[in-house]
Motif scaffolding. Structure first.
Motif, mmCIF file in Angstrom:
data_model
loop_
_atom_site.group_PDB
_atom_site.id
_atom_site.type_symbol
_atom_site.label_atom_id
_atom_site.label_comp_id
_atom_site.label_asym_id
_atom_site.label_seq_id
_atom_site.Cartn_x
_atom_site.Cartn_y
_atom_site.Cartn_z
ATOM 1 N N GLU A 75 0.853 -1.190 0.000
ATOM 2 C CA GLU A 75 0.000 0.000 0.000
ATOM 3 C C GLU A 75 0.891 1.242 0.000
ATOM 4 O O GLU A 75 1.702 1.424 0.914
ATOM 5 C CB GLU A 75 -0.904 0.003 1.233
ATOM 6 N N ILE A 76 0.758 2.076 -1.033
ATOM 7 C CA ILE A 76 1.566 3.292 -1.099
ATOM 8 C C ILE A 76 0.722 4.560 -1.066
ATOM 9 O O ILE A 76 1.260 5.653 -0.927
ATOM 10 C CB ILE A 76 2.478 3.299 -2.347
ATOM 11 N N GLY A 77 -0.574 4.431 -1.158
ATOM 12 C CA GLY A 77 -1.440 5.606 -1.222
ATOM 13 C C GLY A 77 -1.572 6.365 0.079
ATOM 14 O O GLY A 77 -1.953 7.535 0.080
ATOM 15 N N ASN A 78 -1.259 5.727 1.196
ATOM 16 C CA ASN A 78 -1.420 6.386 2.489
ATOM 17 C C ASN A 78 -0.097 6.879 3.086
ATOM 18 O O ASN A 78 -0.057 7.349 4.207
ATOM 19 C CB ASN A 78 -2.100 5.432 3.478
ATOM 20 N N VAL A 79 0.987 6.780 2.324
ATOM 21 C CA VAL A 79 2.297 7.184 2.829
ATOM 22 C C VAL A 79 2.459 8.690 2.645
ATOM 23 O O VAL A 79 2.314 9.204 1.533
ATOM 24 C CB VAL A 79 3.426 6.427 2.079
ATOM 25 N N PRO A 80 2.743 9.422 3.729
ATOM 26 C CA PRO A 80 2.914 10.874 3.596
ATOM 27 C C PRO A 80 4.141 11.212 2.745
ATOM 28 O O PRO A 80 5.054 10.399 2.600
ATOM 29 C CB PRO A 80 3.099 11.360 5.036
ATOM 30 N N PRO A 100 6.656 8.807 10.431
ATOM 31 C CA PRO A 100 5.251 8.397 10.540
ATOM 32 C C PRO A 100 5.108 6.877 10.411
ATOM 33 O O PRO A 100 5.898 6.208 9.717
ATOM 34 C CB PRO A 100 4.577 9.107 9.364
ATOM 35 N N ALA A 101 4.105 6.330 11.051
ATOM 36 C CA ALA A 101 3.899 4.879 11.080
ATOM 37 C C ALA A 101 3.793 4.284 9.672
ATOM 38 O O ALA A 101 4.354 3.206 9.412
ATOM 39 C CB ALA A 101 2.650 4.543 11.896
ATOM 40 N N GLU A 102 3.081 4.967 8.770
ATOM 41 C CA GLU A 102 2.911 4.442 7.406
ATOM 42 C C GLU A 102 4.246 4.347 6.674
ATOM 43 O O GLU A 102 4.509 3.391 5.942
ATOM 44 C CB GLU A 102 1.949 5.313 6.587
ATOM 45 N N ALA A 103 5.106 5.336 6.879
ATOM 46 C CA ALA A 103 6.420 5.334 6.240
ATOM 47 C C ALA A 103 7.311 4.260 6.856
ATOM 48 O O ALA A 103 8.041 3.566 6.143
ATOM 49 C CB ALA A 103 7.066 6.711 6.362
ATOM 50 N N ALA A 104 7.259 4.112 8.164
ATOM 51 C CA ALA A 104 8.054 3.077 8.823
ATOM 52 C C ALA A 104 7.617 1.688 8.359
ATOM 53 O O ALA A 104 8.456 0.811 8.103
ATOM 54 C CB ALA A 104 7.920 3.197 10.340
ATOM 55 N N HIS A 105 6.313 1.491 8.225
ATOM 56 C CA HIS A 105 5.787 0.202 7.757
ATOM 57 C C HIS A 105 6.246 -0.079 6.333
ATOM 58 O O HIS A 105 6.647 -1.212 6.007
ATOM 59 C CB HIS A 105 4.257 0.194 7.848
ATOM 60 N N MET A 159 2.777 9.226 -6.225
ATOM 61 C CA MET A 159 2.793 8.403 -5.009
ATOM 62 C C MET A 159 3.792 7.262 -5.123
ATOM 63 O O MET A 159 4.362 6.836 -4.123
ATOM 64 C CB MET A 159 1.397 7.907 -4.629
ATOM 65 N N LEU A 160 4.058 6.765 -6.330
ATOM 66 C CA LEU A 160 5.068 5.722 -6.499
ATOM 67 C C LEU A 160 6.465 6.301 -6.298
ATOM 68 O O LEU A 160 7.305 5.718 -5.609
ATOM 69 C CB LEU A 160 4.946 5.056 -7.872
ATOM 70 N N LYS A 161 6.705 7.467 -6.864
ATOM 71 C CA LYS A 161 8.006 8.124 -6.664
ATOM 72 C C LYS A 161 8.202 8.453 -5.192
ATOM 73 O O LYS A 161 9.292 8.260 -4.634
ATOM 74 C CB LYS A 161 8.088 9.396 -7.519
ATOM 75 N N ASN A 162 7.157 8.931 -4.524
ATOM 76 C CA ASN A 162 7.249 9.225 -3.099
ATOM 77 C C ASN A 162 7.588 7.963 -2.304
ATOM 78 O O ASN A 162 8.424 7.999 -1.401
ATOM 79 C CB ASN A 162 5.945 9.839 -2.585
ATOM 80 N N ALA A 163 6.950 6.846 -2.642
ATOM 81 C CA ALA A 163 7.237 5.592 -1.937
ATOM 82 C C ALA A 163 8.710 5.237 -2.082
ATOM 83 O O ALA A 163 9.363 4.828 -1.113
ATOM 84 C CB ALA A 163 6.351 4.474 -2.466
ATOM 85 N N LEU A 164 9.245 5.392 -3.283
ATOM 86 C CA LEU A 164 10.672 5.097 -3.498
ATOM 87 C C LEU A 164 11.551 6.073 -2.722
ATOM 88 O O LEU A 164 12.593 5.677 -2.185
ATOM 89 C CB LEU A 164 10.999 5.115 -4.981
ATOM 90 N N VAL A 209 10.767 7.525 0.149
ATOM 91 C CA VAL A 209 10.676 7.119 1.554
ATOM 92 C C VAL A 209 11.546 5.890 1.818
ATOM 93 O O VAL A 209 12.284 5.836 2.801
ATOM 94 C CB VAL A 209 9.201 6.837 1.955
ATOM 95 N N ILE A 210 11.501 4.924 0.909
ATOM 96 C CA ILE A 210 12.269 3.689 1.080
ATOM 97 C C ILE A 210 13.768 3.949 0.966
ATOM 98 O O ILE A 210 14.566 3.338 1.682
ATOM 99 C CB ILE A 210 11.831 2.633 0.039
ATOM 100 N N SER A 211 14.154 4.852 0.089
ATOM 101 C CA SER A 211 15.582 5.041 -0.196
ATOM 102 C C SER A 211 16.287 5.984 0.773
ATOM 103 O O SER A 211 17.486 6.228 0.634
ATOM 104 C CB SER A 211 15.763 5.573 -1.620
ATOM 105 N N ARG A 212 15.577 6.503 1.746
ATOM 106 C CA ARG A 212 16.166 7.440 2.687
ATOM 107 C C ARG A 212 16.246 6.823 4.063
ATOM 108 O O ARG A 212 15.389 6.036 4.428
ATOM 109 C CB ARG A 212 15.353 8.734 2.751
ATOM 110 N N PRO A 213 17.197 7.121 4.894
ATOM 111 C CA PRO A 213 18.399 7.840 4.512
ATOM 112 C C PRO A 213 19.243 6.993 3.563
ATOM 113 O O PRO A 213 19.139 5.762 3.571
ATOM 114 C CB PRO A 213 19.105 8.084 5.845
ATOM 115 N N PRO A 214 20.080 7.632 2.754
ATOM 116 C CA PRO A 214 20.853 6.897 1.750
ATOM 117 C C PRO A 214 21.685 5.748 2.324
ATOM 118 O O PRO A 214 21.899 4.745 1.658
ATOM 119 C CB PRO A 214 21.748 7.969 1.135
ATOM 120 N N SER A 215 22.107 5.868 3.558
ATOM 121 C CA SER A 215 22.931 4.819 4.168
ATOM 122 C C SER A 215 22.161 3.513 4.380
ATOM 123 O O SER A 215 22.753 2.443 4.480
ATOM 124 C CB SER A 215 23.488 5.298 5.510
#
Length: 187
Positions: free
Chosen positions: A43-48, A61-66, A91-96, A98-104
């Motif tokens: 689910e990526i539609g609810n990620v801030p 946020p919980a959605e991003a952590a999940h 929203m797909l770019k945002n999901a990527l 969120v996932i790719s940060r922090p770069p480390s």
């Protein structure tokens, strides 16, 4: 595959619409996954929208952590998306992001991926496919090179809700290639 018996495949669909053609294509794609593969629709539609303060202040946020947890736990990735303005839906770019940060963290680094794009237009979301491919390459995600999957006029490929046999066969062969790609990159 790294001592596992089940390969977890995270499936990202770049459309939020209830009866999205891309959701239908994603379902048809994963129906071709062999035994030993488990698809999980993410689910990526609810990620801030990503905010770097989350990581510097430790208040994600919980959605991003999940989402990050799901990405970390996945062994492989499937992306199915339309094209918005010759690019990837926000929203797909945002999901990527969120996932790719922090770069480390590099949560997707080395995870094999497959991209399919579909649209009711004549180009099959070609632009989104290549922009997504470029983004994933930067994230060090190995993407299946061939076959490239662009489903043009996707609305004509379904009759009474069922994907035509020729396209089903093509998607089946594409998933066979994805499985070989996964095996190559998870040894």
């Amino acid at each position: 595959m790294k001592g596992q018996t089940m390969v977890k495949v995270a499936v990202f669909v770049g459309s939020l619409r209830e009866n999205s053609w891309n959701k239908k294509v994603a379902n048809d794609l994963v129906s071709h996954l062999p035994e030993g593969y488990e698809a999980e629709f993410i689910e990526i539609g609810n990620v801030p929208f990503y905010n770097e303060d989350w990581d510097s202040e430790g208040n994600i946020p919980a959605e991003a952590a999940h989402l990050r947890t799901q990405a970390k736990e996945a062994d492989a990735l499937i992306f199915v998306t339309p094209e918005y303005n010759r690019s990837v839906p926000g929203m797909l770019k945002n999901a990527l992001d969120v996932i790719s940060r922090p770069p480390s963290a590099q949560l997707l680094k080395g995870k094999p991926a497959f991209i399919a794009t579909a649209s009711t237009g004549q180009y099959g979301a070609f632009g989104a496919n290549h922009i997504l491919r470029q983004t994933l390459m930067f994230m060090d995600v190995p993407v299946v090179a061939q076959p490239e999957v662009y489903l043009a006029k996707v609305d004509t490929l379904y009759i009474d809700g069922v994907l035509n046999q020729g396209t089903q066969d093509f998607l089946g062969k594409a998933i066979e290639r994805f499985v070989k790609h996964v095996e190559l990159h998870t040894k």
